[in-house]
Scaffold this motif. Sequence first.
Motif, PDB file in Angstrom:
ATOM      1  N   VAL A   1       0.846  -1.197   0.000  1.00 16.06           N
ATOM      2  CA  VAL A   1       0.000   0.000   0.000  1.00 16.06           C
ATOM      3  C   VAL A   1       0.880   1.245   0.000  1.00 16.06           C
ATOM      4  CG1 VAL A   1      -1.818   1.261   1.233  1.00 16.06           C
ATOM      5  CG2 VAL A   1      -1.750  -1.240   1.334  1.00 16.06           C
TER       6      VAL A   1
ATOM      7  N   VAL B   1      -1.400  -1.128  -4.215  1.00 18.12           N
ATOM      8  CA  VAL B   1      -2.637  -0.337  -4.114  1.00 18.12           C
ATOM      9  C   VAL B   1      -2.242   1.097  -3.805  1.00 18.12           C
ATOM     10  CG1 VAL B   1      -4.764   0.036  -2.802  1.00 18.12           C
ATOM     11  CG2 VAL B   1      -3.983  -2.294  -3.237  1.00 18.12           C
TER      12      VAL B   1
ATOM     13  N   ASN C   1      -3.396   4.447  -2.304  1.00 16.16           N
ATOM     14  CA  ASN C   1      -4.448   4.988  -1.430  1.00 16.16           C
ATOM     15  C   ASN C   1      -4.371   6.512  -1.425  1.00 16.16           C
ATOM     16  OD1 ASN C   1      -6.536   4.968   0.504  1.00 16.16           O
ATOM     17  ND2 ASN C   1      -5.067   4.996   2.198  1.00 16.16           N
TER      18      ASN C   1
ATOM     19  N   LEU D   1     -10.993  -3.529  -7.131  1.00 14.12           N
ATOM     20  CA  LEU D   1      -9.772  -4.005  -6.460  1.00 14.12           C
ATOM     21  C   LEU D   1      -9.922  -5.456  -5.984  1.00 14.12           C
ATOM     22  CD1 LEU D   1      -7.565  -1.684  -5.038  1.00 14.12           C
ATOM     23  CD2 LEU D   1      -8.143  -3.194  -3.217  1.00 14.12           C
TER      24      LEU D   1
END
Length: 270
Positions: free
Chosen positions: A163, A192, A194, A264
């Motif tokens: 992340v 990912v 964010n 996702l």
Amino acid sequence: KLPDPGIALVKERLSSVKNKVLILSGKGGVGKSTVTSLISRGLAAENINRNVAVLDIDICGPSQPRVLGALGEQVHQSASGWSPVFVEENLSLMSIGFLLNDVNDAVIWRGPKKNGMIRQFLSEVDWGTLDYLILDTPPGTSDEHLSATTYLKEAGITGAIIVTTPQEVALLDVRKEIDFCRKVKIPILGVVENMSSFVCPKCKNSAEIFPALTGGAKKMSEELNVEFLGSLPLDPYLARCCDEGKNILEEFPESPTVKALHSLVNKIIE
Ligand code: ADP
């Protein structure tokens, strides 16, 4: 060197867990715990309906009890081990947070003690039959990561999700996480991003908060040859749900976060 007897116990206990996934981040505060809870809730949601458990091994800062709405819960010991706390019928949680007398207690442990705790979590919790065991880790690459990786590799690790935010400082550290995964030989499921954009709840316009000088996480993933799983927006509704331990999928199903989460999760289960 004698083999660690804990390895056999972990292997046996996790033999009924199909996927074991580590969530990593280079920096603190990029939303690793938030994303862990979102992915877990997404996988457990009605349309996907997997059996999911979260193991919070952020020993110095366990935040899953809060974000999954299980603050103040206690774990119980039964004949088959520690019972995790059930947040939903198919979503359970184990966290060191449940074992502290007070949520404000600080845990100051050295490596071997952390290793022992992680081994116990992996071998003595009655996880049941799971599609996913998702581990929330501390930022960086430290004792906890090495311990978890050692045990999970023996039990068959699925891989790691990294992340990040779009900021350059965070992206720099993602490269270190990728390097760590490659050195310890764990597959990288993907990255990912964010807090990638902000959608104003009033006017619905989208704005970029952090300038991504080098093109952000997507471009970096391409350069480093890892999968880009998707972006999640900076969402005040999400922040509120996490602070209150509520499920955004139920509270705000039409929010940009939930829409992004669906794609996702679909990529993860592919
Ligand atoms: P980490 O685990 O990386 O330290 P957290 O998940 O605890 O980070 O997130 C830090 C703070 O940022 C929390 O207050 C959380 O609610 C908030 N936050 C994280 N991601 C988002 C997001 N996409 N939108 C809004 N707030 C977020």
